[in-house]
Scaffold this motif. Sequence first.
Motif, PDB file in Angstrom:
ATOM      1  N   ILE A 133       0.832  -1.208   0.000  1.00 51.24           N
ATOM      2  CA  ILE A 133       0.000   0.000   0.000  1.00 51.24           C
ATOM      3  C   ILE A 133       0.866   1.258   0.000  1.00 51.24           C
ATOM      4  CG2 ILE A 133      -1.792  -1.134   1.421  1.00 51.24           C
ATOM      5  CD1 ILE A 133      -0.896   1.017   3.620  1.00 51.24           C
ATOM      6  N   ALA A 134       0.234   2.337  -0.429  1.00 50.08           N
ATOM      7  CA  ALA A 134       0.822   3.662  -0.216  1.00 50.08           C
ATOM      8  C   ALA A 134      -0.341   4.613  -0.023  1.00 50.08           C
ATOM      9  CB  ALA A 134       1.669   4.085  -1.411  1.00 50.08           C
ATOM     10  N   THR A 135      -0.183   5.565   0.885  1.00 45.37           N
ATOM     11  CA  THR A 135      -1.301   6.465   1.173  1.00 45.37           C
ATOM     12  C   THR A 135      -0.886   7.917   1.013  1.00 45.37           C
ATOM     13  OG1 THR A 135      -0.833   6.826   3.530  1.00 45.37           O
ATOM     14  CG2 THR A 135      -2.072   4.839   2.956  1.00 45.37           C
ATOM     15  N   PHE A 136      -1.896   8.760   0.789  1.00 46.18           N
ATOM     16  CA  PHE A 136      -1.645  10.196   0.645  1.00 46.18           C
ATOM     17  C   PHE A 136      -2.794  10.997   1.247  1.00 46.18           C
ATOM     18  CE2 PHE A 136      -1.693  14.069  -2.232  1.00 46.18           C
ATOM     19  CZ  PHE A 136      -0.693  14.707  -1.522  1.00 46.18           C
ATOM     20  N   PRO A 137      -2.595  11.500   2.440  1.00 50.25           N
ATOM     21  CA  PRO A 137      -3.623  12.376   3.006  1.00 50.25           C
ATOM     22  C   PRO A 137      -3.466  13.767   2.417  1.00 50.25           C
ATOM     23  CG  PRO A 137      -1.993  11.721   4.666  1.00 50.25           C
ATOM     24  CD  PRO A 137      -1.449  11.335   3.341  1.00 50.25           C
ATOM     25  N   ASN A 138      -4.558  14.432   2.135  1.00 48.59           N
ATOM     26  CA  ASN A 138      -4.511  15.772   1.564  1.00 48.59           C
ATOM     27  C   ASN A 138      -5.585  16.577   2.251  1.00 48.59           C
ATOM     28  OD1 ASN A 138      -4.009  17.935  -0.035  1.00 48.59           O
ATOM     29  ND2 ASN A 138      -4.597  16.981  -1.964  1.00 48.59           N
ATOM     30  N   PHE A 139      -5.146  17.469   3.147  1.00 44.87           N
ATOM     31  CA  PHE A 139      -6.152  18.155   3.959  1.00 44.87           C
ATOM     32  C   PHE A 139      -5.841  19.630   4.034  1.00 44.87           C
ATOM     33  CE2 PHE A 139      -3.081  15.750   6.458  1.00 44.87           C
ATOM     34  CZ  PHE A 139      -2.422  16.750   7.139  1.00 44.87           C
ATOM     35  N   PRO A 140      -6.884  20.439   4.382  1.00 46.23           N
ATOM     36  CA  PRO A 140      -6.656  21.886   4.427  1.00 46.23           C
ATOM     37  C   PRO A 140      -5.904  22.287   5.689  1.00 46.23           C
ATOM     38  CG  PRO A 140      -8.919  21.392   5.011  1.00 46.23           C
ATOM     39  CD  PRO A 140      -8.266  20.080   4.695  1.00 46.23           C
ATOM     40  N   ALA A 141      -5.364  23.496   5.687  1.00 45.05           N
ATOM     41  CA  ALA A 141      -4.643  23.992   6.860  1.00 45.05           C
ATOM     42  C   ALA A 141      -5.622  24.336   7.982  1.00 45.05           C
ATOM     43  CB  ALA A 141      -3.815  25.216   6.489  1.00 45.05           C
TER      44      ALA A 141
END
Lengths: 620, 337
Positions: A48-56
């Motif tokens: 697996i590989a993950t990528f969280p992408n969230f606002p500041a």
Amino acid sequence: MITAKINHKPKVEVLEAVIIRFVGDSGDGMQLTGTQFSDTSAMFGNDIATFPNFPAEIRAPQGSLYGVSGFQVHIGNVEITTPGDNVDLLVAMNPAGLKTNLHAVKPGHTIIVDTDAFTKKNLKKAEYESNPLDDGSLENYRVIEVSMTSLTKEALKDVVGLDNKSIIRSKNMFALGMVYWMYDRSTDHTIKFFKKKFKSNPLIIEANTKVLNTGYYFAETMELIPNAYSISPAKMAPGTYRIIMGNTAIAWGFLAAAEKSGFELFVASYPITPASDIFNELVKHKHFGVKTLQAEDEIAAVTSAIGASFAGNLAITMTSGPGLALKGEAIGLAMIIEMPLVVVNVQRGGPSTGLPTKTEQSDLLQSLYGRNGESPVIIIAASTPANCFDFAFEAAKLTIEHMTPVILLSDGYIANGSTPWKIKSVADMPEISNNIINNAKENWHPYDRNENTLARNWAIPGTPGLEHRVGGLEKDRVSGNVSYIPENHEYMTKIRAEKIKRVQNNIPELVTEFADTGDLLVIGWGGTYGSLYTSVKQLQEEGYSNIGLAHFNYINPLPKNTEDVLKRFKKIIVCELNTGQFAKVLNINFNGFEFLQHNKIQGLPFGNNELIQKFKQLVK
Amino acid sequence: MKSTAVKEYTYKDFTSDQEVRWCPGCDDYVILRAMQKALPEMGVKKEDVVFISGIGCSSRFPYYMDTYGMHGIHGRAPAIATGVKLANPNLSVWVITGDGDSLAIGGNHFIHVLRRNIDLNIILFNNEIYGLTKGQFSPTSLVGQKTKSSPYGNTQPPFSVGELAIGAQARFFGRIGGNTPKEMTQIFIESEKFKGTSLIEILQNCPIYNDGCFTQYTGKAVREDMQLFVEHGKPMIFGKERDKGIVLNGLKLEVVTIGKNGITQEDLLVHNAKEQDPTLHQMLLRIKNPIVTGIIRSFDDLTLEERDKEQIAEEKSNSNFTKIDDLLFSGDIYEVE
């Protein structure tokens, strides 16, 4: 327009890999949902590989476009080195999530939406003029419309004592339940997680479990779901694994280095995104004797670490770009007094406050040159979430062995991303030697040096007979006393630089992957490894046997054989998430080469497709 | 059995081989010698003594002490010293700083080190001027003071060191004139005994850029009348004739003369440095005629390292982990065959 027929009959399809993205409001629990799915898949045996992408913003206004939080996971029975570009499944908990992520869905692929969230108000906030679920704009996708909020409420109507807010907050588990069924995953791991996480609140355990199971059975029962998929375990090297995030791996690497070297660990930090989680992890481990100081500012964090190092601890501080700028003067002090110090810089989008939660590699030149005077330090860069462990350990080893500060570069992408890690025992890590002097002897001087490494010897307060003073004023080459003698300053400037250069003898040579010689050498450094590796590997599989990859973990000094590697390829392209900082470094160091560049400054990692297109152009 | 006896030292044992480079007539010489004389009285081993300084005239101090030392960077000595002490709580750690170093560029570290109460001794050489940069006004310079950077007079009101420090939760505050080495030596010894952050402000004359700045209080002819030297448990008496004292009148401190208006020694305030409530200590710092010197506040409290040590011990007893491998192989791990 795509005219491919969409098959609505359930069937089980065997897949090699799949990319899923969960999106919703920043309060919708998308990070938790994504983490649960990736952990469950990893335990099942997928890579697996993950990528969280969230606002500041912590809780941006509900339903807003800029408040969307996302978590992407790539799972497979093959080697997975990136979270992937375009997704096979998008789970959108509201219109804003759909709007901001639709572009990433592969045409013909699946979108699950919570129809209850597609209210007039939310559509307006997402700046939709008409409801995309009705207006035909999604006809190229398989859209699965589920009234998740209502179904969640229905599932929990008999749970006594649960407030409305908690009910609505558990709807993410309905989505997770559905996705678990679609990809043939067990809910066991997540239920176990609830029991541990909410052990003081049985009601929340019951509610989340109920909603998770309801989602799972809903997917099984409804013919809405076009497919169930099966992804078999990946072939991975035998061993004991865990899923690890880059920031956690860095923290643990320092714990391991302290135990291995026999030093007490001192950690000082000031909160900053995205580096904070390294400190947050280390403070949990006071039981190992870790000393921690949340300092009043970035400067106090680094200077207290210098003090702790002077007193004989392994001293670490961690920060992100703006914090590194504040620490600059103090790093110069550690450099001139020739003390061990590790500064971790988890890079984020800059300049100034920039993009705190997004990734970038734009602090390379700051790390190299961001101090007054001639002030070289060792710079190394981790390149995967898992090898953050190795490079934290390496940073500690190099700083102790060479008596000079080390800047360890990470970035938002590998810091928050996670991958399986084949756990390394401390016993398997390399030995760490030191330059400590314990006994007074005649003719001893603080600036006596190891003749191979040029590291000065280290007399720690508390050692009788070795009392001495260090400081930021130029030092006499032997006694370490203040010296304004012109020749001495030049000598000391050169020897401090030479000391860094000699680190080359203690670091591995640069390796090339896929091809040792050929038409194109792809160069990267730090956190872009997964993206570059995936692209070059895909080209290799397509028959391009003339493309090699050389990925740098050692920036200063550069590996000894760098020039030999460069010479073996006709073209060289340096790929970076900045405007070309490492290309500049290579240009300064190696004459007679043309360093082509591929750069991206969007706060995002490289996409596979953009890299493949670029590389193909260069070798056709 | 390990010997813990401390050998007999004299001031020479603490004198380094470096030539002292302060201006002739500077109070810094007095402070240096007072320190070299105080250290043999403290019962600490020479190898356990560390001097940390920032930048400025005063910050050259560590070079002249034959102990461990670090001449740091501007304003950061309290933070460096914090790291030293937390790394090895057995050390006797001293911070040497000035009014510019500690209250301007290092103001943030200054207030936080006091708040945390780490067992450090901070000696603040206050000369109300930047000396090493050749005469600019500092955060303690007076309004109207003409300096290199205020040729028409300083317009920035000053800090009062003690009031600022106690506001920042200082548990120990002492103040002493730069020309009274005997009392200074005693205060250094007391500050080492005190467990927690001790701050000592020295009213230090700069003969070059701010000559005479404290003469109205420290001048030989006037100092007995212009300084109330307080001692814990003793009545607040001062004056050449030992006939003046301090009483509390409403919310103000008032100077009275013993024998006038029926005032006796019994009416005078008795100094209680160990009182937690700083109200009276702050009031003592506000009076100007006389000013108050000596140990004004010395309130015993837990130190940061004591709190940390206790927490680490508790976490150790609560944890099943003894080696790092226990952590690495804990929790959600899985086997690949």
